[in-house]
Design an enzyme around this catalytic site. Structure first.
Site, short mmCIF file in Angstrom:
data_model
loop_
_atom_site.label_atom_id
_atom_site.label_comp_id
_atom_site.label_asym_id
_atom_site.label_seq_id
_atom_site.Cartn_x
_atom_site.Cartn_y
_atom_site.Cartn_z
N THR A 187 0.88 -1.17 0.00
CA THR A 187 0.00 0.00 0.00
C THR A 187 0.92 1.21 0.00
O THR A 187 1.58 1.51 1.00
CB THR A 187 -0.91 0.02 1.24
OG1 THR A 187 -1.82 -1.10 1.15
CG2 THR A 187 -1.74 1.30 1.29
N LYS B 64 -7.28 1.67 -3.29
CA LYS B 64 -6.97 1.30 -1.91
C LYS B 64 -7.18 2.50 -0.98
O LYS B 64 -7.63 2.34 0.16
CB LYS B 64 -5.54 0.79 -1.81
CG LYS B 64 -5.10 0.39 -0.38
CD LYS B 64 -5.96 -0.74 0.20
CE LYS B 64 -5.55 -1.10 1.63
NZ LYS B 64 -4.27 -1.82 1.72
N LYS C 105 -0.24 5.51 8.36
CA LYS C 105 0.56 5.63 7.14
C LYS C 105 -0.35 5.70 5.93
O LYS C 105 -0.19 6.55 5.05
CB LYS C 105 1.53 4.45 7.05
CG LYS C 105 2.47 4.49 5.84
CD LYS C 105 1.95 3.71 4.64
CE LYS C 105 2.00 2.22 4.88
NZ LYS C 105 1.67 1.44 3.65
#
Length: 289
Positions: free
Chosen positions: A98, A173, A241
């Site tokens: 990711t 995502k 994050k």
């Protein structure tokens, strides 16, 4: 059967690479920064290990990666020891990290210069999804590269879809994480309210989960949340994050994400409570301190 390398054997990568052998029947070579982890994987699944990403990538049809962030991804792809230096023309690099859409576009351009393909393919489903081989994979890249990679990805995915050109998988995502952030905060507030109101939390959730409030988070996390147990699944520091990536992209494209920004601030409070490694359902902890 294909010749495949897998870079990064964390809680996600270790079982994903294992499925490539056990379910996919592929010939797999692995690389991990901690060599002991690669050795343990090879002993369990019977594959090979490599000392560098470049060595792992040499002669492979596909190279998969699942590392921590943009910088980690660059470290295993670019440079003298990076996988890109070892990939043969016509090979396909599939990135399950990711990361940002920016780094996906950057590496796609670099791959094109050298005659191989790049597919950004972040996953959703967490550690359990990886272990059970039922991840959701959202991809960005060329149609032909995706079509070739999809049967290999199928070893650990129950859903895999091409969302558009390079970077589109990472953008999808981001949407996933934006939606989850709001859901978990709503569930946390609901459980907190139910407790304060003197209700039986399990009875409440058992009832409302059969209606419009239902979600995966509700079905799978409400009991552990109500018990104050937060050692399941995706860690707060990882979520922060990801949300940082979402907020950065929103500043670039002009999207308004007020709830996402607020939930990120709430996760910062959880970290201050010592919950950096708690799972994302620990938003409830800041309400009950």
């Amino acid at each position: 059967m294909a010749k495949v390398a897998f870079l990064g054997l964390g809680v996600m990568g270790f079982p994903m690479a294992g499925h490539l052998v056990a379910k996919g029947g592929h010939e797999v070579t692995v690389f991990n920064r901690t060599a002991a982890k690669a050795k343990a994987w090879a002993e369990k699944f019977g594959g090979r290990t490599a000392a560098t990403p470049r060595e792992a990538a040499q002669g492979q049809d596909f190279v998969m990666a699942c590392v921590g962030n943009d910088d980690d991804l660059r470290s295993v792809t670019i440079g003298a020891d990076g996988a890109f230096a070892g990939l043969k023309p016509g090979a396909i690099f599939v990135d399950h990290t990711t990361a940002s859409a920016e780094v996906a576009r950057e590496l796609n351009a670099e791959a094109s210069k050298h005659g191989f393909a790049f597919v950004d393919a972040p996953v959703s489903g967490g550690q359990a999804g990886a272990e059970n081989g039922v991840l959701t994979v959202m991809c960005g890249g060329g149609i032909e590269a995706y079509a070739a990679a999809e049967p290999v990805i199928a070893a650990y995915a129950r859903m895999c879809k091409l969302m558009g050109p390079a970077g589109s998988g990472q953008l999808t995502k981001m949407v996933n994480q934006i939606c989850i952030a709001g859901l978990v905060e709503g569930l946390s507030e609901g459980i907190h309210f139910a407790k304060k109101a003197g209700l039986d939390v399990n009875a409440v959730i058992d009832t409302i989960s059969k209606g419009a409030a239902q979600s995966w988070q509700m079905e799978n996390r409400h009991k552990t949340m109500a018990e104050g147990k937060f050692d399941f699944g995706f860690a707060v520091e990882w979520m922060r994050k990801d949300l940082s990536i979402c907020l950065s992209e929103a500043r670039r494209n002009g999207a308004s994400l007020p709830v996402t920004a607020l939930v990120d601030a709430f996760y910062a409070e959880v970290e201050k409570l010592g919950g950096k490694r708690w799972d994302t359902s620990s938003l409830l902890a800041r309400l009950e301190r």
